[in-house]
Structures are given as C-alpha cells and as structure tokens.
Write a protein that holds these residues in place. Structure first.
Motif, PDB file in Angstrom:
ATOM      1  N   UNK A  30       0.835  -1.265   0.134  1.00 42.03           N
ATOM      2  CA  UNK A  30      -0.409  -0.070  -0.117  1.00 42.03           C
ATOM      3  C   UNK A  30       0.750   1.113  -0.201  1.00 42.03           C
ATOM      4  N   UNK A  31       1.901   1.122   0.667  1.00 47.05           N
ATOM      5  CA  UNK A  31       2.406   2.373   1.304  1.00 47.05           C
ATOM      6  C   UNK A  31       3.531   3.035  -0.652  1.00 47.05           C
ATOM      7  N   UNK A  32       4.121   1.697  -0.635  1.00 47.18           N
ATOM      8  CA  UNK A  32       4.905   1.565  -2.207  1.00 47.18           C
ATOM      9  C   UNK A  32       3.310   2.243  -3.544  1.00 47.18           C
ATOM     10  N   UNK A  33       2.637   1.772  -3.154  1.00 46.41           N
ATOM     11  CA  UNK A  33       1.761   1.878  -3.682  1.00 46.41           C
ATOM     12  C   UNK A  33       1.358   4.161  -4.064  1.00 46.41           C
ATOM     13  N   UNK A  34       0.926   3.656  -3.047  1.00 44.69           N
ATOM     14  CA  UNK A  34       1.312   5.675  -2.640  1.00 44.69           C
ATOM     15  C   UNK A  34       2.502   6.366  -3.233  1.00 44.69           C
ATOM     16  N   UNK A  35       3.277   5.408  -2.995  1.00 44.17           N
ATOM     17  CA  UNK A  35       4.803   6.279  -3.295  1.00 44.17           C
ATOM     18  C   UNK A  35       4.513   6.507  -4.595  1.00 44.17           C
ATOM     19  N   UNK A  36       4.398   5.511  -5.743  1.00 47.42           N
ATOM     20  CA  UNK A  36       4.325   5.193  -6.930  1.00 47.42           C
ATOM     21  C   UNK A  36       3.651   6.205  -7.271  1.00 47.42           C
ATOM     22  N   UNK A  37       2.467   6.794  -7.079  1.00 51.40           N
ATOM     23  CA  UNK A  37       0.821   8.452  -6.959  1.00 51.40           C
ATOM     24  C   UNK A  37       2.197   9.414  -6.686  1.00 51.40           C
ATOM     25  N   UNK A  38       1.992   9.175  -5.914  1.00 53.79           N
ATOM     26  CA  UNK A  38       2.678  11.041  -5.508  1.00 53.79           C
ATOM     27  C   UNK A  38       4.022  10.724  -5.839  1.00 53.79           C
ATOM     28  N   UNK A  39       4.680   9.574  -6.444  1.00 55.19           N
ATOM     29  CA  UNK A  39       6.266  10.713  -7.233  1.00 55.19           C
ATOM     30  C   UNK A  39       5.579  10.902  -8.925  1.00 55.19           C
ATOM     31  N   UNK A  40       4.949  10.259  -9.452  1.00 52.41           N
ATOM     32  CA  UNK A  40       4.563  10.087 -10.688  1.00 52.41           C
ATOM     33  C   UNK A  40       4.040  12.085 -10.486  1.00 52.41           C
ATOM     34  N   UNK A  41       2.868  12.268  -9.748  1.00 52.85           N
ATOM     35  CA  UNK A  41       2.601  13.955  -9.442  1.00 52.85           C
ATOM     36  C   UNK A  41       3.766  14.745  -9.887  1.00 52.85           C
ATOM     37  N   UNK A  42       4.690  14.073  -8.912  1.00 54.73           N
ATOM     38  CA  UNK A  42       5.859  15.290  -8.683  1.00 54.73           C
ATOM     39  C   UNK A  42       7.059  15.252  -9.874  1.00 54.73           C
ATOM     40  N   UNK A  43       7.503  13.880 -10.750  1.00 55.47           N
ATOM     41  CA  UNK A  43       8.061  13.832 -11.625  1.00 55.47           C
ATOM     42  C   UNK A  43       6.990  15.077 -12.952  1.00 55.47           C
ATOM     43  N   UNK A  44       5.502  14.700 -13.181  1.00 52.28           N
ATOM     44  CA  UNK A  44       5.442  15.592 -13.805  1.00 52.28           C
ATOM     45  C   UNK A  44       5.767  17.195 -13.287  1.00 52.28           C
ATOM     46  N   UNK A  45       5.859  17.359 -12.221  1.00 52.01           N
ATOM     47  CA  UNK A  45       5.724  18.587 -11.517  1.00 52.01           C
ATOM     48  C   UNK A  45       6.890  19.671 -12.424  1.00 52.01           C
ATOM     49  N   UNK A  46       7.991  17.754 -11.911  1.00 49.32           N
ATOM     50  CA  UNK A  46       9.072  18.793 -11.670  1.00 49.32           C
ATOM     51  C   UNK A  46       9.710  19.014 -13.395  1.00 49.32           C
ATOM     52  N   UNK A  47       9.041  18.116 -14.124  1.00 53.08           N
ATOM     53  CA  UNK A  47       8.886  18.493 -15.692  1.00 53.08           C
ATOM     54  C   UNK A  47       8.888  19.697 -15.663  1.00 53.08           C
ATOM     55  N   UNK A  48       7.392  19.996 -15.631  1.00 50.74           N
ATOM     56  CA  UNK A  48       6.566  21.350 -15.690  1.00 50.74           C
ATOM     57  C   UNK A  48       8.066  22.951 -16.239  1.00 50.74           C
ATOM     58  N   UNK A  49       8.477  22.472 -14.054  1.00 47.85           N
ATOM     59  CA  UNK A  49       8.721  23.780 -13.890  1.00 47.85           C
ATOM     60  C   UNK A  49      10.267  23.333 -14.494  1.00 47.85           C
ATOM     61  N   UNK A  50      11.067  22.770 -14.914  1.00 48.25           N
ATOM     62  CA  UNK A  50      12.329  22.591 -16.159  1.00 48.25           C
ATOM     63  C   UNK A  50      12.028  22.869 -17.569  1.00 48.25           C
ATOM     64  N   UNK A  51      10.986  22.527 -17.601  1.00 51.46           N
ATOM     65  CA  UNK A  51      10.365  23.175 -18.773  1.00 51.46           C
ATOM     66  C   UNK A  51       9.476  25.166 -19.090  1.00 51.46           C
ATOM     67  N   UNK A  52       9.325  25.471 -18.194  1.00 44.60           N
ATOM     68  CA  UNK A  52       8.894  26.250 -17.967  1.00 44.60           C
ATOM     69  C   UNK A  52      10.248  27.322 -18.075  1.00 44.60           C
ATOM     70  N   UNK A  53      11.077  26.619 -16.943  1.00 48.36           N
ATOM     71  CA  UNK A  53      12.643  27.516 -16.558  1.00 48.36           C
ATOM     72  C   UNK A  53      13.129  27.577 -18.252  1.00 48.36           C
TER      73      UNK A  53
END
Length: 279
Positions: A30-53
């Motif tokens: 269950x923790x791994x699934x939660x980490x995966x879901x949060x990780x996916x969102x953080x990856x998208x967020x980080x990529x958006x920051x990079x592209x905008x920068x």
C-alpha cells in the motif's frame, strides 16, 4: 497423514508471526502504491518547472525536449529505487547488481548509447533545430523536425507522416538543412524549340522574375541558355526569395512561364522519335 499435514498448515497460518508478516507485506505494498502515485505527480511537476524555466531563458525547443526526456528517465529510475527500498533493496545491492551486469547492459545498449551520444552532438553542433526542414542521405528521409528526443528525432513529412530517426544515424551521416538560411535561390528551367525566338523567350522570363512580388530584387537575377539538347534550347532563370516562399514562388513562376510562352507563340517541344522503315 493427510489430516496431520492439513493441521500443520492451519497452525502455521494461524501463527501470529505469519499473520504479522502478511500484514507488514500488505502495508508495504500500500505504501509503495502511494509513493508511486505521489512520485508520478512529482515527476510531472518537476518536468513542467524545467520546461517553463528553459522557455523563459529562450532555449531552443530541441534542447528543451532532449533535457525533458533525460530528466524523465532519471526521475523514474530514482522512483523505482525508492520503491525498491521499501522492500529491502538497498543502494549497495543495487550498485553491486549494476556492476555485475554492467558489461552485458553496455553491450546490449550499444545502439542506444550511440543514439544518446548522437543527440548530445546534435544539441552541441546544431546542424538543425526544431522547425527546420532536413533531408538525411542514409535512407533519403526528409521532413520538418518536430521533436529531438534523448534517443531519436521525429520528422513530419509534407504529407503528414511521422518519421522516427535514431540520433546516431543523423549525427553520423550527411544531411541537408533546407531552411537554415533566411533566403534561398530558385532555379526554373524550360526548353524552347530551335525555331523560336531565343532573345524574346529570355526577355519574357526576365520580366516575369522582375515583376514577381516574392523575388528579392536586391539579389542577382539571371536568365541564360543552360543547355543545347537534340530537340530543345534549355533556358534557366535564377532568382532569390525568402525561404518560406521557395516552393510557392517556384510553382507560380513555372506556370506563368508556360502561359506567357503560349501567348507569345514560343514553342515548348516534345521529345520526338524518328522511325525509318526499310522496304
């Protein structure tokens, strides 16, 4: 005997340690699934920051695409390591595993590593960028560059097809960039019969070139006899236009030459074949 075996299995299942182990493992999942879901969102967020920068710093689109795909791969590897750590996979064991299979991975990924290096060379040397129209000589593919990814480049053909070319091929072969410069020279050729008025034909072509609104008058305009073939005198006209106007100008002037020659009774000969029959 069978009843004794069943009883031992039931006793093992009812054992508190077994139940605790199952509970702990389920919790880790269950923790791994939660980490995966949060990780996916953080990856998208980080990529958006990079592209905008990068967009704010006016970096080329190809560089943005390349770095974005590289960051995506690295972040997914990091996410897998984090999830693996929840199940007892330590960093040292991962490093040992990578070391033991590094040679095999390197051999199997020779092509991918070559493509990665090719992508880096493309970004450094800049033989083309996103939006350029290129023609590569190895497989005779051509099109407008749409994406420069970490391992490959995507071309959009004039008939709206996508061609995916490995970066290693593009960096190790010759290619032509048709839109790198602001202006291009256009050449149009036409054949007239030997009986037609040569000077009149040249004057017609020169007049068409001078009067065309897309021709750059500050650049040289040339009209000359290019070849003397068996059935025609080939006249060529050369002028300069903006790169975006290249094909429309070439097609328009070619059509206007034909219409003007018809009006002035200047013949464009067909290929003739003389056949003699011996009796």
């Amino acid at each position: 005997m069978f009843l004794e075996t069943v009883q031992k299995v039931l006793d093992f299942i009812n054992n508190k340690r077994f139940l605790q182990a199952v509970t702990d493992f389920a919790l880790q999942i269950v923790i791994a699934i939660i980490i995966y879901i949060i990780g996916i969102k953080l990856i998208k967020f980080t990529r958006n920051i990079l592209r905008k920068s990068l967009l704010r710093t006016n970096v080329e689109q190809g560089v943005i695409q390349f770095l974005d795909s590289l960051l995506k791969i690295l972040l997914y590897i990091l996410l897998i390591l984090i999830i693996g750590g929840r199940f007892g996979v330590t960093k040292s064991s991962v490093i040992a595993l990578l070391g033991s299979v590094g040679l095999a991975i390197g051999l199997s990924l020779q092509g991918s590593l070559s493509n990665f290096a090719g992508g880096v060379l493309i970004l450094i040397l800049k033989p083309f960028k996103v939006g350029d129209y290129i023609m590569e000589d190895t497989n005779k593919n051509e099109g407008t560059v749409k994406e420069i990814q970490i391992f490959y480049t995507k071309l959009l053909t004039p008939d709206n097809k996508i061609i995916v070319i490995p970066n290693g091929v593009l960096s190790n072969s010759s290619l032509t960039n048709a839109t790198n410069q602001d202006k291009r020279r256009v050449s149009v050729s036409v054949g007239i019969s030997y009986d037609s008025d040569l000077k009149k034909a040249k004057n017609i072509i020169e007049k068409l070139l001078v009067q065309d609104e897309k021709v750059l008058l500050e650049e040289p305009i040339e009209v000359f006899v290019d070849q003397l073939t068996q059935s025609a005198v080939i006249i060529t006209g050369r002028m300069w236009v903006l790169t975006d106007d290249y094909w429309p100008a070439k097609w328009r002037i070619t059509e206007e030459m034909k219409l003007a020659f018809d009006k002035e009774d200047i013949k464009i000969p067909h290929n003739l074949l003389d056949i003699k029959v011996n009796k």
